[in-house]
Enzyme design. Structure first.
Site, mmCIF file in Angstrom:
data_model
loop_
_atom_site.group_PDB
_atom_site.id
_atom_site.type_symbol
_atom_site.label_atom_id
_atom_site.label_comp_id
_atom_site.label_asym_id
_atom_site.label_seq_id
_atom_site.Cartn_x
_atom_site.Cartn_y
_atom_site.Cartn_z
ATOM 1 N N SER A 140 0.835 -1.195 0.000
ATOM 2 C CA SER A 140 0.000 0.000 0.000
ATOM 3 C C SER A 140 0.873 1.249 0.000
ATOM 4 O O SER A 140 1.732 1.407 -0.862
ATOM 5 C CB SER A 140 -0.970 -0.035 1.183
ATOM 6 N N ALA A 141 0.711 2.142 0.977
ATOM 7 C CA ALA A 141 1.570 3.323 1.025
ATOM 8 C C ALA A 141 3.035 2.913 1.117
ATOM 9 O O ALA A 141 3.915 3.547 0.531
ATOM 10 C CB ALA A 141 1.191 4.202 2.212
#
Length: 298
Positions: free
Chosen positions: A141-142
């Protein structure tokens, strides 16, 4: 679409803390608490690499490969605690030891704090004597976007590059472009444009979302090490993964894209309950072993 079993699993995992009135602390505590403990044979030890604190995760299968992993959480939540089980599973599949970097979170530490910590951790690995030929940079994700930004920064600085990169459901375009941002929103049970906008604003705090340090997908993706990019077909960030692979290939690099049918955001974290997640981690292990000679020998 998302199958009923995956939807129910995701809803149960995120229930109680991923709600509109939840405080940031409740979200952080809830996310950490949602994630399972690693197997009993996993060894966890605190460490510092390049001035960045974190947790080393090792299993009996850990050998000569090192994975530097950046966790998910939209730059606002997540921690080494939330990712211990995922790290142990990757360590086992890849024959590696994994360092979960505890990079600084927003809003207490706004952009580019996470980016700076990512670079510091990578250079710390090299300074500590880790052979770049046995090093893999990973993230979800991030953290996947951060991993990609770190790889681009290392290339630009002329630092030795790692053997490979592994990105799971990467959030690599904080401008929130990509057709799947709208096309998958109706079927994504976890992530939406609203959620990502709140995380973007909390992290950037007025900085340009098109800055390549925050949105490496918009920058130069030539000259990177081989990448494995995994994503679910039922998530709004599918196009970030697809565009990363496409741009790396068009730049003459090597990128392998694997799309999990009807899978949700970072479905690999559900490996204790989801066979497709186990299979995806096995593919990560095979990819790492194919790129790192030390891992292949294990």
């Amino acid at each position: 679409m998302v199958s009923a079993r995956v939807n129910e699993l995701a809803a149960a995992a995120y229930a109680g803390w991923l709600r509109e009135d939840a405080t940031l602390e409740e979200m952080r505590t809830g996310f950490d608490g949602m994630c399972p403990d690693p197997a009993a044979d996993a060894t966890l030890s605190e460490g510092v690499v390049g001035g960045v604190r974190g947790i080393w995760v090792e299993v009996p299968e850990s050998a000569g490969t090192t994975v530097l992993h950046f966790h998910a959480g939209g730059y606002l939540i997540g921690s080494p605690t939330s990712h211990r089980d995922l790290a142990a599973r990757i360590a086992r599949a890849a024959g590696a030891r994994v360092f979960l970097a505890d990079y600084r979170l927003a809003p207490e530490h706004a952009f580019p704090a996470a980016y700076d910590d990512g670079i510091a951790a990578y250079r710390g690995m090299l300074a500590d004597g880790v052979d770049p030929a046995s090093l893999v940079v990973a993230g979800d994700s991030a953290g996947g976007g951060l991993a990609l930004a770190v790889l681009a920064a290392a290339r630009d600085a002329g630092d030795p590059l790692p053997a490979a990169g592994v990105l799971m459901s990467p959030w690599a375009d904080l401008t929130l472009a990509g057709d799947s941002m709208s096309g998958r929103e109706a079927v994504d049970p976890l992530v939406s444009r609203v959620v990502l906008t709140e995380m973007q604003q909390g992290y950037l705090q007025g900085a340009d979302p098109a800055d390549h340090r925050a949105s490496p997908l918009l920058g130069n993706l030539a000259g990177l090490p081989p990448l494995l990019v995994q994503v679910g077909s039922s998530e709004v960030l599918e196009d970030d993964a697809v565009r990363i692979a496409d741009r790396v290939l068009h730049a003459g690099g090597e990128a392998t894209l694997q799309i999990g049918y009807e899978m949700v955001h970072v479905f690999q974290m559900f490996a204790d309950r989801l066979p497709e997640a186990v299979a995806a981690i096995d593919r990560i292990g095979a990819f790492v072993r194919s790129r790192v000679p030390a891992a292949a020998a294990v």
